[in-house]
Design a protein around this motif. Structure first.
Motif, short mmCIF file in Angstrom:
data_model
loop_
_atom_site.label_atom_id
_atom_site.label_comp_id
_atom_site.label_asym_id
_atom_site.label_seq_id
_atom_site.Cartn_x
_atom_site.Cartn_y
_atom_site.Cartn_z
N PHE A 35 0.92 -1.27 -0.31
CA PHE A 35 -0.16 0.31 -0.40
C PHE A 35 0.69 0.96 -0.22
O PHE A 35 0.84 2.42 -0.52
N CYS A 36 2.27 1.29 0.44
CA CYS A 36 2.61 2.47 0.44
C CYS A 36 3.46 2.26 -1.14
O CYS A 36 3.79 3.92 -1.68
N LYS A 37 3.79 0.80 -1.57
CA LYS A 37 4.10 1.63 -3.12
C LYS A 37 3.07 2.26 -3.16
O LYS A 37 3.36 3.47 -4.68
N ARG A 38 2.04 2.23 -3.38
CA ARG A 38 0.53 2.21 -3.84
C ARG A 38 0.64 4.08 -4.52
O ARG A 38 0.69 4.87 -4.76
N MET A 39 0.72 4.11 -2.63
CA MET A 39 0.61 5.88 -2.17
C MET A 39 2.06 6.71 -3.14
O MET A 39 1.82 7.26 -3.63
N GLU A 40 3.07 5.72 -2.82
CA GLU A 40 4.18 6.24 -3.04
C GLU A 40 4.36 6.84 -4.94
O GLU A 40 4.78 7.51 -5.11
N ASN A 41 3.70 5.94 -5.63
CA ASN A 41 3.59 5.53 -6.76
C ASN A 41 2.36 6.65 -7.61
O ASN A 41 2.82 6.97 -8.62
N GLY A 42 1.87 6.45 -6.51
CA GLY A 42 0.93 7.81 -6.20
C GLY A 42 0.38 9.28 -6.55
O GLY A 42 0.73 10.57 -6.87
N LEU A 43 1.62 10.05 -5.35
CA LEU A 43 1.62 11.11 -4.82
C LEU A 43 3.64 11.51 -4.14
O LEU A 43 3.20 12.33 -3.67
N GLY A 44 3.67 10.36 -4.39
CA GLY A 44 5.81 11.00 -3.92
C GLY A 44 5.90 12.04 -4.95
O GLY A 44 6.65 13.12 -4.03
N THR A 45 6.31 12.07 -5.78
CA THR A 45 6.98 13.03 -6.45
C THR A 45 5.98 14.51 -6.63
O THR A 45 6.39 15.51 -6.48
N ILE A 46 4.01 14.09 -5.70
CA ILE A 46 3.45 15.19 -5.70
C ILE A 46 4.19 16.21 -4.47
O ILE A 46 3.73 17.34 -4.24
N MET A 47 4.65 15.34 -4.05
CA MET A 47 5.20 14.94 -2.18
C MET A 47 6.20 16.64 -2.22
O MET A 47 6.29 17.59 -1.42
N THR A 48 6.97 15.61 -3.00
CA THR A 48 8.90 16.63 -3.07
C THR A 48 8.29 17.76 -3.41
O THR A 48 8.39 18.44 -3.58
N ASP A 49 7.76 17.71 -4.57
CA ASP A 49 7.10 19.05 -5.59
C ASP A 49 6.59 19.77 -5.26
O ASP A 49 7.19 21.05 -4.70
#
Length: 193
Positions: A35-49
């Motif tokens: 589930f972390c993979k799903r979250m990170e793949n969907g939102l990870g770069t959104i968060m760092t941006d």
């Protein structure tokens, strides 16, 4: 010994962004958690941006729950490698984190326990591979730190991963179907700059 860009008791939190920002997005992850993979793949770069835009500082906290539940040491060994990446810079840490989740094996496969796998994946991050990074990964320089990070997660009271808190308030990041919420829905929850 703790990596660069860490804070908190025992330096168990990895920081991305301006350390003294008034808003903090705390992200709790396990490198083997699907589930972390799903979250990170969907939102990870959104968060760092969003952190790059000055909307908040990211505080990453990590668990190793899958190691305990499924057996193995990939969450811990991968976390140690992330510590080595943090020494290279915030950008390298964040990009390596994205790569590890993008290439995460099935939960029952303990591929991240293999330092050769971790080093091979690090090649996908510009400027990460080098003598010092490679040595720290191979020698497990940050394994003691990774154990402290895991213990800090266990003591935190957070019940699972992924858990994301904005200034201490939980944010929805996984929808009822078990996938990441849309970037638009996530961004709508954030404070205005």
């Amino acid at each position: 010994m703790a990596p660069s860009h860490t804070t908190g008791p025992g330096s168990t939190v990895v920081v991305y962004g301006e350390p003294d920002h008034r808003h903090r997005l705390t992200v709790h992850l396990d490198l083997r958690c699907p589930f972390c993979k799903r979250m990170e793949n969907g939102l990870g770069t959104i968060m760092t941006d969003a952190a790059d835009q000055g909307r908040f500082t990211l505080h990453y906290r990590f668990a190793t729950v899958i190691d305990e539940g499924a057996g193995g040491s990939g969450s811990l060994t991968g976390l140690s490698a992330l510590g080595a990446a943090a020494d290279e810079g915030q950008r390298q840490f964040a990009q390596y984190l994205h790569v590890l989740f993008a290439e995460q094996p099935a939960e029952e496969v303990d591929a991240f326990a293999d330092t050769g796998t971790l080093l091979s994946l690090a090649e996908e991050v510009d400027g990460l591979r080098g003598t010092e990074f490679d040595r720290k990964v191979r020698e497990g320089t940050y394994l003691p730190w990774a154990r402290d990070v895991s213990a800090a997660f266990e003591a935190s009271g957070v019940q699972g991963t992924p858990t994301v808190l904005l200034d201490g308030t939980p944010l929805p990041v996984i929808n009822p179907m078990g996938y990441a919420v849309s970037p638009e829905a996530f961004l709508a929850e954030l404070p205005r700059v």
